[in-house]
Write a protein that holds these residues in place. Structure first.
Motif, PDB file in Angstrom:
ATOM      1  N   VAL A 139       0.853  -1.181   0.000  1.00  0.00           N
ATOM      2  CA  VAL A 139       0.000   0.000   0.000  1.00  0.00           C
ATOM      3  C   VAL A 139       0.891   1.234   0.000  1.00  0.00           C
ATOM      4  CG1 VAL A 139      -1.758   1.294   1.261  1.00  0.00           C
ATOM      5  CG2 VAL A 139      -1.831  -1.211   1.216  1.00  0.00           C
ATOM      6  N   THR A 140       0.626   2.170  -0.904  1.00  0.00           N
ATOM      7  CA  THR A 140       1.412   3.398  -1.024  1.00  0.00           C
ATOM      8  C   THR A 140       0.600   4.588  -0.539  1.00  0.00           C
ATOM      9  OG1 THR A 140       2.593   2.506  -2.928  1.00  0.00           O
ATOM     10  CG2 THR A 140       2.665   4.885  -2.617  1.00  0.00           C
ATOM     11  N   LEU A 141       1.208   5.437   0.299  1.00  0.00           N
ATOM     12  CA  LEU A 141       0.562   6.659   0.777  1.00  0.00           C
ATOM     13  C   LEU A 141       1.105   7.852   0.006  1.00  0.00           C
ATOM     14  CD1 LEU A 141       0.602   6.206   4.668  1.00  0.00           C
ATOM     15  CD2 LEU A 141      -1.374   6.034   3.143  1.00  0.00           C
ATOM     16  N   ASN A 142       0.209   8.750  -0.380  1.00  0.00           N
ATOM     17  CA  ASN A 142       0.592   9.989  -1.036  1.00  0.00           C
ATOM     18  C   ASN A 142      -0.061  11.156  -0.307  1.00  0.00           C
ATOM     19  OD1 ASN A 142       2.091   9.008  -3.466  1.00  0.00           O
ATOM     20  ND2 ASN A 142       0.135   7.983  -3.872  1.00  0.00           N
ATOM     21  N   LEU A 143       0.665  12.255  -0.245  1.00  0.00           N
ATOM     22  CA  LEU A 143       0.137  13.471   0.374  1.00  0.00           C
ATOM     23  C   LEU A 143      -0.581  14.279  -0.700  1.00  0.00           C
ATOM     24  CD1 LEU A 143       0.142  14.901   3.124  1.00  0.00           C
ATOM     25  CD2 LEU A 143       2.140  16.206   2.349  1.00  0.00           C
ATOM     26  N   VAL A 144      -1.834  14.591  -0.453  1.00  0.00           N
ATOM     27  CA  VAL A 144      -2.664  15.226  -1.466  1.00  0.00           C
ATOM     28  C   VAL A 144      -3.200  16.545  -0.907  1.00  0.00           C
ATOM     29  CG1 VAL A 144      -4.738  14.983  -2.908  1.00  0.00           C
ATOM     30  CG2 VAL A 144      -3.330  12.989  -2.398  1.00  0.00           C
ATOM     31  N   GLY A 145      -3.211  17.580  -1.758  1.00  0.00           N
ATOM     32  CA  GLY A 145      -3.914  18.821  -1.423  1.00  0.00           C
ATOM     33  C   GLY A 145      -3.103  19.847  -0.668  1.00  0.00           C
ATOM     34  N   THR A 146      -1.794  19.667  -0.508  1.00  0.00           N
ATOM     35  CA  THR A 146      -0.975  20.658   0.190  1.00  0.00           C
ATOM     36  C   THR A 146       0.474  20.497  -0.227  1.00  0.00           C
ATOM     37  OG1 THR A 146      -0.395  21.587   2.360  1.00  0.00           O
ATOM     38  CG2 THR A 146      -0.539  19.186   2.187  1.00  0.00           C
ATOM     39  N   ALA A 147       1.268  21.468   0.099  1.00  0.00           N
ATOM     40  CA  ALA A 147       2.692  21.411  -0.235  1.00  0.00           C
ATOM     41  C   ALA A 147       3.399  20.497   0.748  1.00  0.00           C
ATOM     42  CB  ALA A 147       3.298  22.789  -0.194  1.00  0.00           C
ATOM     43  N   GLY A 148       4.593  20.074   0.382  1.00  0.00           N
ATOM     44  CA  GLY A 148       5.383  19.213   1.263  1.00  0.00           C
ATOM     45  C   GLY A 148       5.321  17.775   0.794  1.00  0.00           C
ATOM     46  N   GLY A 149       5.754  16.882   1.620  1.00  0.00           N
ATOM     47  CA  GLY A 149       5.769  15.477   1.241  1.00  0.00           C
ATOM     48  C   GLY A 149       5.835  14.583   2.463  1.00  0.00           C
ATOM     49  N   ILE A 150       5.817  13.309   2.179  1.00  0.00           N
ATOM     50  CA  ILE A 150       5.888  12.302   3.253  1.00  0.00           C
ATOM     51  C   ILE A 150       7.307  11.814   3.404  1.00  0.00           C
ATOM     52  CG2 ILE A 150       5.050  10.067   4.041  1.00  0.00           C
ATOM     53  CD1 ILE A 150       2.495  10.575   2.547  1.00  0.00           C
TER      54      ILE A 150
END
Length: 195
Positions: A184-195
């Motif tokens: 399972v892969t998580l992605n950060l959506v809707g804002t700047a920055g990252g995981i």
């Protein structure tokens, strides 16, 4: 003279029977009966699982289960109703489909049964006071069809801090997809920055 024969039949059947004199010199004419049908007049004595349940996937149709109704001589000859249920520890599972079937010539066939929860189960067949348990069989979860956040990320957190997120894979019935080992892969959506 008069010859008498007393016959006992152990199976329900029919046909034509005849009498003959084995002594060729007698020149006697063979005697044939009329055609007749034999039926059982003994009540059902026991149930037998003619076809055992097999392992299956939750929600899918179980392979046909066959229950035989036998009299004291082991003959199949009854048109009574047979009911089948889950027995033992059912883990909250539900047996769906046609669970009461009228036997045809002593054979009741259940061909549209489904079970919604994974587990190991036994079926119990009942006809009046007669009962018979099947062999154990296993129901496994279906393939993963949906993802659920069972542990949500916090609403507010400090940059650089760690957080715990849990994602659960379930089948179409909501059962935990324990046989799925995909990543399972998580992605950060809707804002700047990252995981």
């Amino acid at each position: 003279g008069v010859g008498r024969m007393f016959l006992a039949f152990t199976t329900a059947s029919g046909g034509t029977y005849y009498a003959t004199d084995a002594t060729a010199s007698n020149n006697l004419t063979d005697f044939y009966t009329g055609t007749f049908t034999l039926t059982s007049n003994l009540p059902p004595a026991l149930l037998a699982i003619g076809q055992q349940p097999t392992n299956m996937v939750a929600g899918q149709t179980l392979a046909p289960v066959v229950v035989d109704i036998e009299d004291a001589l082991g003959r199949l000859d009854s048109n009574s109703n047979v009911t089948i249920t889950l027995s033992g520890n059912t883990n909250g599972a539900t047996l769906n489909g046609t669970t009461t079937v009228a036997a045809v010539s002593g054979v009741a066939t259940f061909n549209n049964l489904t079970i919604n929860n994974p587990g190991t189960y036994t079926l119990s067949a009942t006809d009046g006071a007669l009962t018979k348990a099947s062999a154990n069989f296993t129901v496994t979860p279906g393939p993963a069809t949906q993802l659920t956040f069972t542990t949500q990320p916090p609403a507010v957190m400090s940059a650089g801090n760690k957080m715990t997120i849990k994602v659960t894979l379930t089948d179409v019935l909501g059962n935990l997809a324990t046989l799925d080992h995909s990543k399972v892969t998580l992605n950060l959506v809707g804002t700047a920055g990252g995981i």
